[in-house]
Design an enzyme around this catalytic site. Sequence first.
Site, PDB file in Angstrom:
ATOM      1  N   ASP A 324       0.847  -1.189   0.000  1.00  0.00           N
ATOM      2  CA  ASP A 324       0.000   0.000   0.000  1.00  0.00           C
ATOM      3  C   ASP A 324       0.893   1.255   0.000  1.00  0.00           C
ATOM      4  O   ASP A 324       2.104   1.185   0.214  1.00  0.00           O
ATOM      5  CB  ASP A 324      -0.965  -0.019   1.195  1.00  0.00           C
ATOM      6  CG  ASP A 324      -2.212   0.818   0.933  1.00  0.00           C
ATOM      7  OD1 ASP A 324      -2.177   1.671   0.022  1.00  0.00           O
ATOM      8  OD2 ASP A 324      -3.222   0.639   1.643  1.00  0.00           O
ATOM      9  N   GLU A 521     -10.440   6.952   4.205  1.00  0.00           N
ATOM     10  CA  GLU A 521      -9.554   6.339   5.188  1.00  0.00           C
ATOM     11  C   GLU A 521      -8.957   7.396   6.106  1.00  0.00           C
ATOM     12  O   GLU A 521      -8.684   8.508   5.699  1.00  0.00           O
ATOM     13  CB  GLU A 521      -8.430   5.581   4.473  1.00  0.00           C
ATOM     14  CG  GLU A 521      -7.702   6.420   3.437  1.00  0.00           C
ATOM     15  CD  GLU A 521      -6.584   5.652   2.746  1.00  0.00           C
ATOM     16  OE1 GLU A 521      -5.855   4.917   3.409  1.00  0.00           O
ATOM     17  OE2 GLU A 521      -6.446   5.813   1.517  1.00  0.00           O
TER      18      GLU A 521
HETATM   19  C1  BGC Z   1      -5.283   2.943   0.355  1.00  0.00           C
HETATM   20  C2  BGC Z   1      -5.532   1.872  -0.668  1.00  0.00           C
HETATM   21  C3  BGC Z   1      -5.442   2.435  -2.045  1.00  0.00           C
HETATM   22  C4  BGC Z   1      -4.127   3.165  -2.232  1.00  0.00           C
HETATM   23  C5  BGC Z   1      -3.976   3.788  -3.599  1.00  0.00           C
HETATM   24  C6  BGC Z   1      -4.072   3.751   0.056  1.00  0.00           C
HETATM   25  O1  BGC Z   1      -3.953   4.849   0.913  1.00  0.00           O
HETATM   26  O2  BGC Z   1      -5.169   2.346   1.629  1.00  0.00           O
HETATM   27  O3  BGC Z   1      -6.786   1.276  -0.454  1.00  0.00           O
HETATM   28  O4  BGC Z   1      -5.592   1.420  -2.987  1.00  0.00           O
HETATM   29  O5  BGC Z   1      -4.016   4.181  -1.266  1.00  0.00           O
HETATM   30  O6  BGC Z   1      -4.777   4.891  -3.746  1.00  0.00           O
HETATM   31  C1  BGC Z   2      -3.883   9.737  -2.429  1.00  0.00           C
HETATM   32  C2  BGC Z   2      -4.588   8.458  -2.020  1.00  0.00           C
HETATM   33  C3  BGC Z   2      -3.750   7.761  -1.023  1.00  0.00           C
HETATM   34  C4  BGC Z   2      -3.411   8.682   0.137  1.00  0.00           C
HETATM   35  C5  BGC Z   2      -2.544   7.994   1.139  1.00  0.00           C
HETATM   36  C6  BGC Z   2      -3.597  10.574  -1.208  1.00  0.00           C
HETATM   37  O1  BGC Z   2      -2.928  11.730  -1.566  1.00  0.00           O
HETATM   38  O2  BGC Z   2      -4.679  10.445  -3.308  1.00  0.00           O
HETATM   39  O3  BGC Z   2      -4.817   7.623  -3.116  1.00  0.00           O
HETATM   40  O4  BGC Z   2      -4.414   6.640  -0.582  1.00  0.00           O
HETATM   41  O5  BGC Z   2      -2.817   9.866  -0.303  1.00  0.00           O
HETATM   42  O6  BGC Z   2      -2.190   8.849   2.200  1.00  0.00           O
END
Ligand code: BGC
Ligand code: BGC
Length: 630
Positions: A324, A521
Amino acid sequence: MTTIETATPAAAPKPSRRRGRLIAAGLVILLAAAGTAYWLTRDTDTGAYDPDAPYLDASRPVAERVDDLLGRMTLDEKIGQMTQAERREVTGGDVTAYALGSLLSGGGSVPSDNTPQGWADMYDGFQTEALATRLRIPMIYGVDAVHGHNNVHGATIFPHNIGLGATRDPQLVRRIGEAVATEVTATGLDWDFAPCLCVARDARWGRTYESFGEDPEIASSMTTIVTGLQGEKLGGPNSVLATAKHYVGDGGTVDGKDQGDARIPEEELRKIHLPPFQAAVKAGVGSVMVSFSSFNGEKLHGHRYLITEVLKGELGFTGFVVSDWNAIDQLDGVRDAFTPAEVSTAINAGIDMVMVPERWREFIAVLRDEVNAGNVPMERIDDANRRILAKKFELGMFEHPMADRAQFDKVGSAAHRELARQAVRQSQVLLKNSGVLPLKPKTGKVFVAGRSADDIGNQSGGWTLTWQGSSGPITDGTTILQGVKEAVEPGGTVTYSADGTGVDKSYDVAIAVIGETPYAEYEGDRPDGVKLDKVDLDTLATLRKAGVPVVVVLVSGRPVDVSAQLPQVQGLVAAWLPGTEGAGVADVLFGAYAPTGKLPMSWPATAAQEPVNTGDEKTPLFPYGFGLTY
Ligand code: BGC
Ligand code: BGC
């Protein structure tokens, strides 16, 4: 495939000559490790491009093609295959110069022309660079199409997984997978970071809506989406590589903390969190993404036992494991640099492709040093490459590397929107009805209130156009209010005011569309429990004072504490995060479709009751599986 046929003609090098060259290349790599002008010497090739090479022959078995290709690759080319950079973090020439194996779009990372054609143009630009490498290995492009192709303006946005869990309909979910795959391939892309097979055990977790529900049985049954996304086998006309994520136990962390620690016995991990991954492997899922979280204090990204022994060994997973976002940088608890120990630990644990969005150059240099120092065995690098290359061959990428531009009109098509509307209908869970529902269509006076009544952004939630999502008219679709109007007019009247002002006794009913506003998230964690905001409580109070029956439509990614409000309202429907087809909510409110949705999670009696799950000793407000009908 025209691009590859423009090959620089070169005879296949004789094996003996190749061996000599391999040794020479090895020497060069040692020199490079000593710090000399590395990029000038790195690709002293082990043979020029050979258009007659076995790996380019689609009639040969994948395993043979992989072996042949691997035998031609330098260490740097192999490390390049294992590297995934973010599209914003590469400039012209990087994909070729570093032989990058993969690119991704993070949430909301879109081309300036955010249309299907804009995506296809961007993709082809990167792919042209990949095909300019010595061996012309296509790059694979990944994206989070987690409820539709959700970064793309105008794409169909389906209900988030929590709503799909309420449908209990694996065949519907398979068809959604097919639709999503069609929209993704229509923009040229190959790889979807979905489905999330997390089993959310605590609704305070901000990713609860990415879960199909609290019982592993639901997520396991919904792995039909893997077949929907990939097709019966990879390489069909609308086939994308699926990703089972996040391996494993992300929904079981203490207090529902995102990226937290699942402090549970292995037996419970196996019983609750592992089964959906088992089902996904059985369905042939091509990739698995590791979870940011830990299992009993040990970060999953360094967990050799769970990744290599359990997933690849016991479960027999033959695809590739992707890390990830920058997650390997968290292995030592400090987010500073990809240290040699972090990189070797992650690769040796069994991670095959590494999502290193910004600092991919640093990762490449560290991994190269670790291999040269003997801290990462060459067999591990070869195994990772075999797994990645096999999927590229199976997807048919060497034969069809460029975007197929014939399907732009499939993105947000009427057929996909109709499917999404059906999913919305089937996901509605009727929690209370004092006889007010179903509402009578085309008659009467209906009042609609609530900040999510006329808001595509709110009803779509996070991972929509942007990472965290946002309120407002962010993309095309039908709001819940528009759906209600369609159902009532002509014949009746619909009056709308977000905060309820203007409601009075003359209305037959007031519909309050309230709940959560978008988050994703981390930012969605609610350690103190999930409650209604003051603005929603005020709206409800205004409606109640008017003395009309109130139906609450709850737009939320998870159960919200409504115990105090429940006695004061006449109807309550959990609409989850329906996406762009809000008319599906009205279809159920007005009885065009009887409600069939069942709770995918236990509904807590108080905000403080979490975690509450089926089979435990607690008494929820509504139990897992609850759902009324008419
Ligand atoms: C998330 C994933 C996601 C990845 C790419 C991460 O922060 O936990 O679910 O696929 O970013 O965007
Ligand atoms: C991205 C997400 C990623 C996240 C992780 C964001 O800037 O757009 O895809 O999951 O950062 O911290």
